[in-house]
Design an enzyme around this catalytic site. Sequence first.
Site, PDB file in Angstrom:
ATOM      1  N   GLY A  98      16.647  38.206  18.260  1.00 20.82           N
ATOM      2  CA  GLY A  98      17.440  37.139  17.656  1.00 20.82           C
ATOM      3  C   GLY A  98      17.994  36.210  18.720  1.00 20.82           C
ATOM      4  CD  GLN A 127      22.391  34.349  22.023  1.00 17.47           C
ATOM      5  OE1 GLN A 127      21.806  34.359  20.956  1.00 17.47           O
ATOM      6  NE2 GLN A 127      22.286  35.342  22.892  1.00 17.47           N
ATOM      7  CB  CYS A 132      23.907  40.299  23.730  1.00 18.11           C
ATOM      8  SG  CYS A 132      24.147  38.545  23.416  1.00 18.11           S
ATOM      9  CG  LEU A 133      18.188  37.672  24.349  1.00 14.36           C
ATOM     10  CD1 LEU A 133      17.433  36.586  23.601  1.00 14.36           C
ATOM     11  CD2 LEU A 133      17.269  38.377  25.334  1.00 14.36           C
ATOM     12  CG  HIS A 191      24.026  40.506  17.892  1.00 15.49           C
ATOM     13  ND1 HIS A 191      24.342  41.490  18.807  1.00 15.49           N
ATOM     14  CD2 HIS A 191      23.779  39.376  18.617  1.00 15.49           C
ATOM     15  CE1 HIS A 191      24.291  40.965  20.031  1.00 15.49           C
ATOM     16  NE2 HIS A 191      23.935  39.691  19.942  1.00 15.49           N
ATOM     17  CD  GLU A 192      21.203  36.624  16.832  1.00 16.37           C
ATOM     18  OE1 GLU A 192      21.692  35.645  17.403  1.00 16.37           O
ATOM     19  OE2 GLU A 192      20.777  37.609  17.459  1.00 16.37           O
ATOM     20  CG  HIS A 207      25.672  35.108  19.314  1.00 12.74           C
ATOM     21  ND1 HIS A 207      26.266  35.098  20.558  1.00 12.74           N
ATOM     22  CD2 HIS A 207      24.684  36.024  19.386  1.00 12.74           C
ATOM     23  CE1 HIS A 207      25.661  35.977  21.333  1.00 12.74           C
ATOM     24  NE2 HIS A 207      24.699  36.559  20.655  1.00 12.74           N
TER      25      HIS A 207
END
Length: 172
Positions: A46, A51, A93-94, A136-137, A140
């Site tokens: 994702g 991000q 997480c990226l 999670h997204e 963000h």
Amino acid sequence: MAILEILHYPHPILKKKTQLIQKIDPAIRQLIQDMAETMYAAPGVGLAAPQVGQPLRLAVLDVTPANQPKNLVVLINPEIVVTEGECLWEEGCLSVPDYCEEVKRKKKVIVRCQNLEGEKVEVVGDNNLLSIALQHEIDHLDGILFIDRLSKLKRDVFKKRLQKESKEGKKF
Ligand SMILES: [Zn+2]
């Protein structure tokens, strides 16, 4: 198509609440394509617009295993409208490289959002990776990282490790 730069914690844009997308115009479509390409290249399941430096209520995800055909899910202006139960899930997480930890999440979520055509759609995640990725997204998009959901103890350990790494980093 282009690979975008993924911002890392503690970049301030990751803490910002995002703005609703008013119109799905060519620039938004291009951003969605670039975000998808960036996510697949990372690789990640994702990626949310903040991000990549865009404070917009937009995220892409794909939870299909690598050996199966791609199934991109585009979330435009998503909101969680129903939650059920609780579970623990190990997340990374990226934007927080090299760190994973168990996070307390809802077991089931129903998300209402728009698709690329601007139609209202629902996405349901029930006790699976999709449910966790949705949460999670959408976090963000509200300026929340998974490390913000850890216990104070675990968060302190993470921050100490981060400080240590940056101190060591200055020696070079
Ligand atoms: Zn993330």
